[in-house]
Scaffold this motif. Structure first.
Motif, PDB file in Angstrom:
ATOM      1  N   ILE B 191       0.758  -0.964   0.255  1.00 24.64           N
ATOM      2  CA  ILE B 191       0.176   0.094   0.057  1.00 24.64           C
ATOM      3  C   ILE B 191       0.836   1.249   0.103  1.00 24.64           C
ATOM      4  N   GLU B 192       0.570   2.046  -0.586  1.00 25.29           N
ATOM      5  CA  GLU B 192       1.403   3.330  -0.762  1.00 25.29           C
ATOM      6  C   GLU B 192       0.889   3.974   1.019  1.00 25.29           C
ATOM      7  N   ALA B 193       1.907   4.728   2.023  1.00 31.03           N
ATOM      8  CA  ALA B 193       1.623   5.133   3.483  1.00 31.03           C
ATOM      9  C   ALA B 193       2.333   5.746   3.190  1.00 31.03           C
ATOM     10  N   THR B 194       2.277   6.708   4.114  1.00 26.00           N
ATOM     11  CA  THR B 194       2.783   8.088   4.589  1.00 26.00           C
ATOM     12  C   THR B 194       3.225   8.642   5.919  1.00 26.00           C
ATOM     13  N   GLY B 195       3.733   9.568   6.482  1.00 23.62           N
ATOM     14  CA  GLY B 195       4.314   9.376   7.701  1.00 23.62           C
ATOM     15  C   GLY B 195       2.780   9.535   8.741  1.00 23.62           C
ATOM     16  N   PHE B 196       1.623   9.918   8.412  1.00 27.06           N
ATOM     17  CA  PHE B 196       0.503  10.325   8.599  1.00 27.06           C
ATOM     18  C   PHE B 196       0.064   8.633   8.724  1.00 27.06           C
ATOM     19  N   ASP B 197       0.063   7.837   7.561  1.00 30.79           N
ATOM     20  CA  ASP B 197      -0.709   6.728   8.348  1.00 30.79           C
ATOM     21  C   ASP B 197       0.205   5.955   9.668  1.00 30.79           C
ATOM     22  N   VAL B 198       1.302   6.005   9.291  1.00 28.19           N
ATOM     23  CA  VAL B 198       2.438   5.878  10.492  1.00 28.19           C
ATOM     24  C   VAL B 198       2.039   5.836  11.744  1.00 28.19           C
ATOM     25  N   LEU B 211       4.484  -0.580  12.543  1.00 25.26           N
ATOM     26  CA  LEU B 211       5.631  -1.028  11.705  1.00 25.26           C
ATOM     27  C   LEU B 211       5.931  -1.205  10.570  1.00 25.26           C
ATOM     28  N   ALA B 212       4.551  -2.033  10.301  1.00 25.95           N
ATOM     29  CA  ALA B 212       5.017  -2.604   8.887  1.00 25.95           C
ATOM     30  C   ALA B 212       4.432  -1.173   7.639  1.00 25.95           C
ATOM     31  N   THR B 213       3.645  -0.150   8.495  1.00 25.31           N
ATOM     32  CA  THR B 213       2.770   1.045   7.499  1.00 25.31           C
ATOM     33  C   THR B 213       3.845   1.382   7.335  1.00 25.31           C
ATOM     34  N   LEU B 214       5.644   1.578   7.722  1.00 32.51           N
ATOM     35  CA  LEU B 214       6.468   2.275   8.389  1.00 32.51           C
ATOM     36  C   LEU B 214       7.270   1.975   7.446  1.00 32.51           C
ATOM     37  N   ARG B 215       7.638   0.460   7.198  1.00 34.37           N
ATOM     38  CA  ARG B 215       8.150   0.591   6.002  1.00 34.37           C
ATOM     39  C   ARG B 215       7.825   0.638   4.916  1.00 34.37           C
ATOM     40  N   ALA B 217       5.975   3.020   3.886  1.00 32.57           N
ATOM     41  CA  ALA B 217       6.309   4.544   4.089  1.00 32.57           C
ATOM     42  C   ALA B 217       7.516   4.184   2.979  1.00 32.57           C
ATOM     43  N   LEU B 218       8.632   4.199   4.185  1.00 36.25           N
ATOM     44  CA  LEU B 218      10.105   4.741   3.639  1.00 36.25           C
ATOM     45  C   LEU B 218      10.568   3.805   1.752  1.00 36.25           C
ATOM     46  N   ASP B 219       9.172   2.258   1.843  1.00 37.21           N
ATOM     47  CA  ASP B 219       9.503   2.257   0.611  1.00 37.21           C
ATOM     48  C   ASP B 219       9.704   2.751  -0.385  1.00 37.21           C
ATOM     49  N   THR B 220       8.136   3.067  -0.123  1.00 40.72           N
ATOM     50  CA  THR B 220       7.597   4.219  -1.265  1.00 40.72           C
ATOM     51  C   THR B 220       7.742   5.567  -1.438  1.00 40.72           C
ATOM     52  N   GLY B 221       8.772   6.148  -0.867  1.00 46.41           N
ATOM     53  CA  GLY B 221       9.609   6.635  -0.985  1.00 46.41           C
ATOM     54  C   GLY B 221       9.077   8.491  -0.134  1.00 46.41           C
ATOM     55  N   THR B 222       9.079   7.893   1.330  1.00 46.01           N
ATOM     56  CA  THR B 222       8.598   9.549   2.186  1.00 46.01           C
ATOM     57  C   THR B 222       9.999   9.367   2.392  1.00 46.01           C
ATOM     58  N   ASP B 223      10.111  10.204   3.221  1.00 47.39           N
ATOM     59  CA  ASP B 223      11.554  10.711   3.813  1.00 47.39           C
ATOM     60  C   ASP B 223      11.238  10.542   5.728  1.00 47.39           C
ATOM     61  N   PRO B 224      12.327  10.188   6.070  1.00 49.81           N
ATOM     62  CA  PRO B 224      12.357   8.976   7.156  1.00 49.81           C
ATOM     63  C   PRO B 224      12.451  10.945   7.760  1.00 49.81           C
ATOM     64  N   VAL B 225      12.268  11.923   7.664  1.00 48.92           N
ATOM     65  CA  VAL B 225      11.976  13.654   8.456  1.00 48.92           C
ATOM     66  C   VAL B 225      10.967  13.886   8.481  1.00 48.92           C
ATOM     67  N   ILE B 301      16.346   5.103   9.447  1.00 51.48           N
ATOM     68  CA  ILE B 301      15.375   3.635   9.658  1.00 51.48           C
ATOM     69  C   ILE B 301      15.201   2.703  10.581  1.00 51.48           C
ATOM     70  N   PHE B 302      16.422   2.474  11.165  1.00 53.13           N
ATOM     71  CA  PHE B 302      16.379   1.481  12.645  1.00 53.13           C
ATOM     72  C   PHE B 302      16.467   2.760  13.194  1.00 53.13           C
ATOM     73  N   ALA B 303      16.723   3.820  13.778  1.00 46.42           N
ATOM     74  CA  ALA B 303      16.327   4.475  13.876  1.00 46.42           C
ATOM     75  C   ALA B 303      14.728   4.945  14.207  1.00 46.42           C
ATOM     76  N   LEU B 304      14.563   4.821  13.718  1.00 48.76           N
ATOM     77  CA  LEU B 304      12.083   5.291  13.274  1.00 48.76           C
ATOM     78  C   LEU B 304      11.939   3.969  13.813  1.00 48.76           C
ATOM     79  N   GLU B 305      12.135   2.952  13.318  1.00 47.25           N
ATOM     80  CA  GLU B 305      11.782   1.825  13.803  1.00 47.25           C
ATOM     81  C   GLU B 305      12.114   1.906  15.333  1.00 47.25           C
ATOM     82  N   ARG B 306      12.735   1.725  15.692  1.00 47.61           N
ATOM     83  CA  ARG B 306      13.173   1.955  17.581  1.00 47.61           C
ATOM     84  C   ARG B 306      12.352   2.730  18.262  1.00 47.61           C
ATOM     85  N   ALA B 307      12.085   4.231  17.625  1.00 46.49           N
ATOM     86  CA  ALA B 307      11.086   4.652  17.797  1.00 46.49           C
ATOM     87  C   ALA B 307       9.517   4.502  18.129  1.00 46.49           C
ATOM     88  N   VAL B 308       9.442   4.136  16.752  1.00 51.19           N
ATOM     89  CA  VAL B 308       7.703   2.861  16.693  1.00 51.19           C
ATOM     90  C   VAL B 308       7.768   2.210  18.368  1.00 51.19           C
TER      91      VAL B 308
END
Lengths: 395, 316
Positions: B191-198, B211-215, B217-225, B301-308
Motif C-alpha cells: 500500500i502507499e503509505a505516508t508518515g500520517f498513516d504510521v 511498523l509495517a506501514t513505516l516500512r 512508507a519508507l519503501d515508497t519514498g517517504t522521507d524519514p524526516v 530506518i533503525f532509529a525510526l523503527e526503534r522509536a515506533v
C-alpha cells in the motif's frame, strides 16, 4: 600599561602580553622578542563566547598597523575595528557555515601586497564554522602565507578546528573574565550603576557583550527573568508543551525582527542591480539564480541567529539548576541568579540532586539536538518535558 | 476539424503520450514511409524551425511532435503562428502543452484553426483513476472488476503511468476478468503509505501495523524526516487536546487551540490509552529519532523503527 586598543579585552592580561610582544617583534622594536620568534604568521584565538576572541584579533591587527602600536584613536585603528581597512580582510560569518568557495576567494585576496603598511592581516571570526573542505582549502595558505600576510583565526576552543589547522597556528587562550572584571568595566567604561553591573556580570557568566546588553536593554532583562521562572512553574505535560511553544515563538520573532529589514533591503538592492523595474526585456538570465542564492544566505543567517538565541536561553536555564545544586549542597557561594533565590530554593526542595543533574543533562541534550538540526520546537518540547517538576509528593 | 493539427493540453504526460501514439499509428496506417520528428519546444530556434517545416523533396508524410509547447521561445511565436495559419498539407503537427496560460496566443491560434484537442488533466481523485483503469482495460478487450481497480489504485497510488503499466502487466499475466485476487497476488499487501498513516496506527495502539506501514512508507519514498515531523505533530495535538477541558465540544475548542474540529475529534478518539507521562516519553523518543534521522545516528530506518516500538510501549 598596555596600548589603549586593548582596553576592551577584559581580564586578559596574559593574552595581551603575548600579543604586544609579538607586535614589538614584528615591527622590529624588540630584538630579543624578534629573535625568539615571538611573531608568527598564523594565530588561533580561543576562549568562551564573550571573552573577546574577535576583539583580540582586531586589536592585534590594529596594533600591527597603527603607528602608535594601537592608539585606538587614529584612522587606522578605527578602520581596523570597523572592518574597512584596506590591509585587513575581515571574514565575519552570519550563516551556518563558511564554505570552501568563500575561503578560496579569501586566499586570493590574502596574497595581495599591503596597500599602506607592511602587513596584511586576514581575520576569520568563526573558524569553527569552516566546513571540512573549507578548512582543507585553507591549510596551504596558512602554512606558507606570503611574506606580509598574517592569519588570525577565532574559535571557542582549539578542538573546534581541524587538528591540521590547529597545528599550523600559534594558540592564544582567552579566559572567562571574572564577575568583578566584567562589573568594573561596565561601571568605568559604560557608566552602569554598580548594583546593576554586579547583577548583569553574574547573569552573563563573563560574557562582556551580553552583560552590557542586559544592563542597557530592559526587555532583555525581563525575557531572562521570565525564562528563569520556567523551572519553578512547569508541572504538567500541557504546561511543558505550551512553554516550549512560547520559547520557540520568541526565538523566531527575535530572529525575524532582527533580520527582516536587512533582508528586504538587500533583496531590493540586488534586484535593482539586476535591472528590476527597468524598461526593456526584463532581468537578464542569471538574475533568478543570484536572487535564490541571496535568499538561501538570508535563510541561513536567520537560522543561525535563531539557534544562537536559543542556545543562550538554554545556557541561562542551565545556570538555574547549577544554583539549585548549590543550594542543595548547602554551599555558601553566591548564586548566579541571586534575584530568583526564592524560586531556586523552592525547586531545590522539590527535586533531588540527581534530578537537578538530569535536568542539566536534558538542557545540554537539547543544545546538542539543536546543533544537529533537530526541529527546534521538538527539541524544546522534549527538554521542557524533562524539566517538569514532579507531581506534589516528590520524584 | 483540421486533421493536420493536434493538441494535447494538460499536465498528465501519459495521456499526452497516448495522443502521440494513436495519432502517429493512424498516420502510419495511411502511409508506410511516415517520418516522425519529435522536438522540445524550448529547443526550437530559427534553424531548427526551418528544418522541421521545410517542404519535403519527396513529398512523404511527416509528423512533427512539439513537446512542452508552453516553453517555446516567444521570438519563435510569429513563425509558428504563421505556419498554423497556412499549414503544409504533408505535415501533421502534434503539440503537447502542459496546461496553464503560457503561450496563450499559440493555444488560441491552434484552437481557432480547428486543431483536435485532447484534454490531459491530472487525475487526482481515486474514482477518476478507477474509471481510467476500467476504460483502459476495455480498450484492450478485457474487464477489470471495480474492487480490483480499487485495490490496484490503493497499491500503486499516485502515478498514472505506473498504474497503466501494472494494468498491462496484469492483462498479460491473467485471463478473463481481472479480479481482486489477481491484483492481490501480484501486488499483495503493498500500500502507499505516508508518515500520517504510521502515526495513526501507532497512536491507536496498532504497533504491528505501525511498523509495517513505516516500512511501506519508507519503501515508497517517504522521507524519514516527514515521519518524525508527522509523529511530533500528532503527539503535540494529542497533548494539547488532552489537557483541554473535556466538557467543551470540538467546534468550541477548535478556535482556542487553532485546530480543525476533525483534528480534535480524532485526537479524542486516540486519547484513551494515553497518559501525560506516556505522551511525554513518546515526544522524547521522537526528538531522539529526529536527531538520529538528521545525521546523529548511523541508520535512519533503525532509529525510526526503534522509536515506533518505544512509543508503542509508552501507551498503556
Amino acid at each position: 600599561m598596555s596600548a589603549p586598543v586593548f582596553a576592551d579585552l577584559v581580564g586578559q592580561q596574559e593574552a595581551i602580553a603575548i600579543i604586544e610582544r609579538a607586535v614589538r617583534a614584528a615591527r622590529g622594536i624588540d630584538v630579543e622578542a624578534q629573535e625568539s620568534g615571538a611573531m608568527t604568521h598564523a594565530w588561533l584565538f580561543t576562549g568562551p563566547p564573550g571573552s573577546g576572541r574577535s576583539n583580540a584579533a582586531r586589536a592585534f591587527a590594529a596594533a600591527l598597523l597603527c603607528t602608535e602600536r594601537g592608539c585606538g584613536e587614529c584612522a587606522t585603528c578605527r578602520e581596523v575595528y570597523a572592518g574597512t581597512h584596506a590591509d585587513v580582510e575581515l571574514m565575519e560569518s552570519e550563516g551556518l557555515s563558511i564554505k570552501a568557495d568563500q575561503i578560496r576567494e579569501l586566499i586570493v585576496r590574502a596574497a595581495w601586497a599591503p596597500a599602506t603598511g607592511s602587513f596584511r592581516v586576514v581575520i576569520i571570526e568563526d573558524a569553527d564554522k569552516l566546513t571540512e573542505t573549507a578548512a582543507n582549502a585553507l591549510l596551504k595558505a596558512i602554512e606558507e602565507p606570503g611574506s606580509f600576510t598574517t592569519w588570525f583565526l577565532c574559535a571557542p576552543s582549539p578542538s573546534d578546528v581541524l587538528p591540521t589547522i590547529r597545528s599550523r597556528c600559534r594558540s592564544v587562550l582567552l579566559r572567562t573574565p571574572s564577575h568583578q572584571d566584567v562589573a568594573s568595566v561596565l561601571i568605568e567604561r559604560d557608566g552602569v550603576d554598580p548594583t546593576m553591573a554586579a547583577h548583569v556580570a553574574r547573569a552573563s557568566q563573563g560574557h562582556v557583550g551580553r552583560a552590557k546588553w542586559l544592563a542597557f536593554d530592559e526587555d532583555a532583562r525581563k525575557f531572562r527573568h521570565d525564562l528563569l521562572a520556567i523551572p519553578a512553574r512547569i508541572r504538567t505535560v500541557g504546561e511543558a508543551l505550551s512553554t516550549a511553544a512560547e520559547l520557540h515563538r520568541a526565538a523566531n520573532e527575535e530572529s525575524v525582527r532582527e533580520n527582516a529589514d536587512r533582508d528586504e533591503r538587500e533583496m531590493a538592492e540586488l534586484s535593482t542591480a539586476w535591472g528590476h523595474g527597468a524598461t526593456g526585456k526584463g532581468m537578464p538570465s542569471g538574475a533568478s539564480k543570484a536572487i535564490k542564492e541571496l535568499e538561501k544566505a538570508q535563510k541561513s543567517r536567520t537560522t543561525a541567529r535563531n539557534r544562537a538565541f536559543l542556545d543562550i536561553a538554554l545556557l541561562d536555564l542551565a545556570t538555574f539548576y547549577r544554583d539549585v545544586l548549590l543550594v542543595q549542597a548547602g554551599a555558601e557561594a553566591p548564586l548566579i541568579n541571586e534575584d530568583l533565590r526564592s524560586n531556586v530554593t523552592d525547586v531545590a526542595g522539590q527535586i533531588p540532586a540527581e534530578g537537578a543533574l538530569k535536568r542539566v543533562e536534558a538542557i545540554m541534550g537539547a543544545r546538542k539536538a539543536l546543533a544537529f538540526n533537530v526541529a527546534p520546537l521538538l527539541a524544546l518540547e522534549s527538554m521542557m518535558l524533562a524539566l517538569r517538576l514532579p507531581a506534589r509528593g516528590g520524584e | 476539424m483540421n486533421s493536420q493539427l493536434f493538441l494535447a493540453y494538460g499536465p498528465e504526460t501519459l495521456l499526452a503520450d497516448r495522443v502521440v501514439e494513436t495519432t502517429t499509428a493512424a498516420l502510419k496506417a495511411q502511409s508506410n514511409d511516415l517520418v516522425v520528428e519529435s522536438v522540445e519546444a524550448g529547443e526550437i530556434d530559427d534553424a531548427r524551425f526551418g528544418d522541421l517545416f521545410a517542404p519535403s523533396l519527396f513529398g512523404e508524410a511527416r509528423a512533427v511532435v512539439i513537446r512542452n509547447l508552453q516553453d517555446l521561445d516567444s521570438e519563435m511565436n510569429p513563425a509558428l503562428l504563421a505556419y498554423i495559419a497556412d499549414p503544409d498539407p504533408t505535415i501533421t503537427v502534434i503539440a503537447l502543452h502542459k496546461g496553464g496560460v503560457k503561450g496563450k496566443a499559440l493555444l488560441e491560434a491552434l484552437r481557432k484553426a480547428g486543431a483536435r484537442e485532447t484534454p490531459c488533466e491530472a487525475m487526482k481523485r481515486d474514482s477518476d483513476k478507477i474509471q481510467f483503469l476500467r476504460t483502459e482495460a476495455l480498450s484492450r478487450g478485457r474487464k477489470i472488476s471495480p474492487d480490483a481497480a480499487k485495490a490496484l489504485v490503493d497499491a500503486i497510488g499516485s502515478d498514472l503511468r505506473e498504474l497503466a503499466n501494472s494494468l498491462s502487466q496484469l492483462i498479460a499475466d491473467t485471463a478473463g476478468e481481472i479480479t481482486v485476487e489477481a491484483v492481490e497476488r501480484f501486488h499483495g499487501g503493498r500500500i502507499e503509505a505516508t508518515g500520517f498513516d504510521v502515526t495513526d496506527a501507532l497512536l491507536e495502539g496498532r504497533a504491528g501495523d505501525a511498523l509495517a506501514t513505516l516500512r511501506h512508507a519508507l519503501d515508497t519514498g517517504t522521507d524519514p524526516v516527514m515521519i518524525t515531523s508527522a509523529l511530533a505533530g500528532a503527539l503535540r495535538t494529542l497533548a494539547r487536546v488532552g489537557s483541554a477541558p473535556r466538557s467543551l465540544r470540538s467546534a468550541e475548542l477548535a478556535g482556542e487551540l487553532g485546530m480543525a474540529p476533525w483534528q480534535i475529534d480524532k485526537a479524542r478518539r486516540q486519547l484513551p490509552g494515553w497518559t501525560g507521562a506516556g505522551i511525554a516519553a513518546a515526544i522524547t523518543e521522537v526528538a531522539r529519532a529526529d536527531g538520529a534521522v538528521k545525521g546523529g545516528g548511523a541508520d535512519p530506518i533503525f532509529a525510526l523503527e526503534r522509536a515506533v516500538i518505544a512509543i508503542a510501549r509508552t501507551r498503556t
